[in-house]
Motif scaffolding. Sequence first.
Motif, PDB file in Angstrom:
ATOM      1  N   THR A 127       0.852  -1.179   0.000  1.00  0.00           N
ATOM      2  CA  THR A 127       0.000   0.000   0.000  1.00  0.00           C
ATOM      3  C   THR A 127       0.891   1.233   0.000  1.00  0.00           C
ATOM      4  OG1 THR A 127      -0.194   0.392   2.397  1.00  0.00           O
ATOM      5  CG2 THR A 127      -1.670  -1.264   1.421  1.00  0.00           C
ATOM      6  N   VAL A 128       0.425   2.283  -0.661  1.00  0.00           N
ATOM      7  CA  VAL A 128       1.184   3.523  -0.726  1.00  0.00           C
ATOM      8  C   VAL A 128       0.215   4.694  -0.610  1.00  0.00           C
ATOM      9  CG1 VAL A 128       2.705   4.969  -2.143  1.00  0.00           C
ATOM     10  CG2 VAL A 128       2.960   2.485  -2.203  1.00  0.00           C
ATOM     11  N   SER A 129       0.574   5.653   0.208  1.00  0.00           N
ATOM     12  CA  SER A 129      -0.140   6.922   0.270  1.00  0.00           C
ATOM     13  C   SER A 129       0.590   7.884  -0.665  1.00  0.00           C
ATOM     14  CB  SER A 129      -0.135   7.454   1.711  1.00  0.00           C
ATOM     15  OG  SER A 129      -0.834   8.657   1.773  1.00  0.00           O
ATOM     16  N   THR A 130      -0.160   8.585  -1.493  1.00  0.00           N
ATOM     17  CA  THR A 130       0.464   9.398  -2.534  1.00  0.00           C
ATOM     18  C   THR A 130       0.537  10.891  -2.212  1.00  0.00           C
ATOM     19  OG1 THR A 130      -1.666   9.521  -3.680  1.00  0.00           O
ATOM     20  CG2 THR A 130      -0.136   7.781  -4.375  1.00  0.00           C
ATOM     21  N   GLY A 131      -0.018  11.317  -1.101  1.00  0.00           N
ATOM     22  CA  GLY A 131       0.000  12.736  -0.759  1.00  0.00           C
ATOM     23  C   GLY A 131       0.724  13.015   0.545  1.00  0.00           C
ATOM     24  N   ALA A 167      -5.950  -1.232  -6.687  1.00  0.00           N
ATOM     25  CA  ALA A 167      -7.145  -0.467  -6.314  1.00  0.00           C
ATOM     26  C   ALA A 167      -6.732   0.858  -5.682  1.00  0.00           C
ATOM     27  CB  ALA A 167      -8.015  -1.255  -5.343  1.00  0.00           C
ATOM     28  N   ARG A 168      -7.422   1.895  -6.082  1.00  0.00           N
ATOM     29  CA  ARG A 168      -7.178   3.215  -5.483  1.00  0.00           C
ATOM     30  C   ARG A 168      -7.913   3.303  -4.143  1.00  0.00           C
ATOM     31  NH1 ARG A 168      -4.588   6.581  -8.995  1.00  0.00           N
ATOM     32  NH2 ARG A 168      -4.711   5.997 -11.178  1.00  0.00           N
ATOM     33  N   THR A 169      -7.347   4.084  -3.245  1.00  0.00           N
ATOM     34  CA  THR A 169      -7.970   4.368  -1.949  1.00  0.00           C
ATOM     35  C   THR A 169      -8.114   5.881  -1.820  1.00  0.00           C
ATOM     36  OG1 THR A 169      -5.863   4.559  -0.764  1.00  0.00           O
ATOM     37  CG2 THR A 169      -6.831   2.334  -0.936  1.00  0.00           C
ATOM     38  N   LYS A 170      -8.680   6.345  -0.732  1.00  0.00           N
ATOM     39  CA  LYS A 170      -8.811   7.792  -0.518  1.00  0.00           C
ATOM     40  C   LYS A 170      -7.456   8.489  -0.514  1.00  0.00           C
ATOM     41  CE  LYS A 170     -12.990   7.975   2.287  1.00  0.00           C
ATOM     42  NZ  LYS A 170     -13.526   8.357   3.597  1.00  0.00           N
ATOM     43  N   THR A 171      -6.448   7.799   0.001  1.00  0.00           N
ATOM     44  CA  THR A 171      -5.144   8.440   0.172  1.00  0.00           C
ATOM     45  C   THR A 171      -4.063   7.929  -0.779  1.00  0.00           C
ATOM     46  OG1 THR A 171      -4.522   6.846   1.880  1.00  0.00           O
ATOM     47  CG2 THR A 171      -5.587   8.896   2.609  1.00  0.00           C
TER      48      THR A 171
END
Length: 185
Positions: A127-131, A167-171
């Motif tokens: 999983t990775v947060s992009t912001g 899959a994209r997530t909110k973050t």
Amino acid sequence: MADTGNLRQVISDEYREMQESLHEDEDYGSAAESYAPLVALVVGQCQVGKILDYGSGKGSLREYLPKHLIAPVEIDEYDPAIPGKEETPDPAELVVCIEVLEYVEPDMLDNVLDDLVRVTDRFGFFTVSTGEAKKVLPDGRNVHLIQEDADWWWEKLSSRFKIHSFARTKTGFWLTCLKKGQNNG
């Protein structure tokens, strides 16, 4: 113990000290709880018996995953910023890397990704947060040292792994992948 002959550094000493300090915060390094049901699904579908939690933080995956599993699995933990978990990890059938890659020092990212390839026997769940994160390092930088979009990460990860699902997530996003040369089974 893993063979460390060809390993490259995955974290600088200065950054390790910063991360050790941040891990003293109760909420820091505990993102795996929300992903435990999804990891359990991957464990069941892939029929794995051993997991490596790469960047395990406080060990919340070890705490929460068993509540969602049908059968027990062995869970090894690796985190270079947690005393007692910093030993070079051995490979595992499934490598789980939850909310870790965006924290990696940019000049160490290729080393970390190469190490993920080394420790992944069959499958990966990343999983990775992009912001930006809400927290900052003691030197004022955002704790998410790498803030790149999913396309950028896709290029980095797909050059090393065969992406199975995304899959994209909110973050940010999560994905499952296979070690190149592996089949689905």
